[in-house]
Design an enzyme around this catalytic site. Structure first.
Site, PDB file in Angstrom:
ATOM      1  N   THR A 153      65.867  22.204  19.220  1.00  0.00           N
ATOM      2  CA  THR A 153      65.087  22.099  20.451  1.00  0.00           C
ATOM      3  C   THR A 153      65.242  23.391  21.250  1.00  0.00           C
ATOM      4  OG1 THR A 153      66.819  21.121  21.847  1.00  0.00           O
ATOM      5  CG2 THR A 153      65.517  19.612  20.465  1.00  0.00           C
TER       6      THR A 153
ATOM      7  N   SER B 219      77.992  25.501  27.507  1.00  0.00           N
ATOM      8  CA  SER B 219      78.182  26.770  28.205  1.00  0.00           C
ATOM      9  C   SER B 219      79.658  26.988  28.469  1.00  0.00           C
ATOM     10  CB  SER B 219      77.423  26.754  29.536  1.00  0.00           C
ATOM     11  OG  SER B 219      77.782  27.869  30.336  1.00  0.00           O
TER      12      SER B 219
ATOM     13  N   ALA C  66      63.259  25.926  21.068  1.00  0.00           N
ATOM     14  CA  ALA C  66      63.152  26.930  20.004  1.00  0.00           C
ATOM     15  C   ALA C  66      62.101  27.999  20.257  1.00  0.00           C
ATOM     16  CB  ALA C  66      62.853  26.233  18.668  1.00  0.00           C
ATOM     17  N   SER C  67      61.472  27.996  21.423  1.00  0.00           N
ATOM     18  CA  SER C  67      60.377  28.949  21.645  1.00  0.00           C
ATOM     19  C   SER C  67      60.853  30.313  22.113  1.00  0.00           C
ATOM     20  CB  SER C  67      59.378  28.384  22.655  1.00  0.00           C
ATOM     21  OG  SER C  67      60.013  28.149  23.901  1.00  0.00           O
TER      22      SER C  67
ATOM     23  N   GLY D  96      64.770  32.825  23.268  1.00  0.00           N
ATOM     24  CA  GLY D  96      66.205  32.891  23.456  1.00  0.00           C
ATOM     25  C   GLY D  96      67.008  32.491  22.234  1.00  0.00           C
ATOM     26  N   ILE D  97      68.108  31.769  22.468  1.00  0.00           N
ATOM     27  CA  ILE D  97      69.010  31.368  21.395  1.00  0.00           C
ATOM     28  C   ILE D  97      68.289  30.494  20.377  1.00  0.00           C
ATOM     29  CG2 ILE D  97      71.010  29.909  20.891  1.00  0.00           C
ATOM     30  CD1 ILE D  97      72.326  31.015  23.420  1.00  0.00           C
ATOM     31  N   GLY D  98      67.423  29.591  20.829  1.00  0.00           N
ATOM     32  CA  GLY D  98      66.728  28.704  19.894  1.00  0.00           C
ATOM     33  C   GLY D  98      65.856  29.465  18.920  1.00  0.00           C
TER      34      GLY D  98
ATOM     35  N   TYR E  84      74.569  23.311  37.366  1.00  0.00           N
ATOM     36  CA  TYR E  84      74.469  23.579  35.920  1.00  0.00           C
ATOM     37  C   TYR E  84      75.839  23.424  35.275  1.00  0.00           C
ATOM     38  CZ  TYR E  84      73.832  26.297  31.616  1.00  0.00           C
ATOM     39  OH  TYR E  84      73.804  26.716  30.314  1.00  0.00           O
TER      40      TYR E  84
END
Length: 256
Positions: A8, A135, A10-11, A13-15, A149
């Site tokens: 998830t 995190s 996934a568009s 950054g890390i994903g 956060y």
């Protein structure tokens, strides 16, 4: 890597980087995010077998539909990565009800929906791995303006540990992993509620490529927890040895 991996967020950054690195190793991918054009572009770069499923991770029915799409395409799921999330730039005294609800929805409930969606499939096979991207702020109070956060990621760590202990008794073939990045050079900071510093230009920011390598490694060699920056574990140990001294030092750095 002969695994079917659902990711998830996934568009970007890390994903997106995890999708790229896993695809290079031969994994079969099911990629989820809300932004269709960006998601489909990531899937296209990962090869013809990658499946893009437009998904709002904060909606339980979307996560169940994502699971069903993965099973329809590949017949099984080996790894489910709950990577979707969002930050916030607010001090504790500035937080509103809406801020807290947003952090809980985006960082805790989204992962919970993923865990609950895929676990029956994992339990039927007594096999599988849940990877919850948390995190370093779930352990260290390094940024007071990320207060809500940080609190949400503490909650995610707690849920993950409790689930891992439950499954150890009934389904020892299932691993629940928590990944704790530090500052990573992505759009996380600028996408935070209330804006905030751009993570890509902060001192000491880890490259997204290096941070993601830690996730790939923990998929290849499953274990309960991993920090993407090894030095962070030493900092966590130092924090719990003397909370007051650590927080005094961190607060002084923050004032500067």
């Amino acid at each position: 890597m002969d695994k079917v991996i659902v990711i998830t967020g996934a568009s970007a950054g890390i994903g997106a980087e995890l999708a790229r690195q896993a695809a290079e190793k031969g994994a079969k991918l099911v990629l989820a995010a809300r932004r269709k054009p960006e998601l489909e572009a990531v899937a296209a770069r990962c090869g013809g077998e990658a499946l893009a499923v437009v998904t709002d991770a904060t909606r339980r029915e979307d996560m169940e539909r994502l699971r069903d799409a993965a099973l329809a395409r590949f017949g099984r799921i080996d790894v489910w990565v709950n990577n979707a999330g969002r930050g916030i730039t607010r001090s504790v005294l500035e937080l509103t009800d809406e801020d807290m609800d947003s952090m809980w929805r985006d960082n805790v409930k989204s992962a919970l929906y993923g865990m609950q969606a895929v676990l029956p499939h994992f339990q039927s096979r007594n096999a599988g791995q849940l990877v919850n991207v948390s995190s370093g702020l779930a352990r260290l109070p390094l940024a007071s303006f990320r207060s809500a956060y940080s609190a949400a990621k503490h909650a995610l760590n707690g849920l993950s540990a409790c689930l891992r202990m439950e499954l150890r008794q009934t389904h020892p073939g299932i691993m629940v992993t928590v990944v704790m990045p530090g500052i990573v050079a992505t759009e996380f900071g600028t996408n935070a509620l209330g804006g905030g510093p751009d993570s890509r230009v902060l001192p000491g920011a880890q490259s997204v490529e290096d941070a993601t390598k830690a996730i790939v490694d923990v998929i290849e060699h499953p274990r309960p927890e991993v920090y993407t920056q090894p030095a962070m574990q030493a900092e966590v140990e130092r924090y719990y040895r003397d909370v007051e001294a650590f927080e005094r030092e961190a607060a002084a750095r923050f004032r500067r």
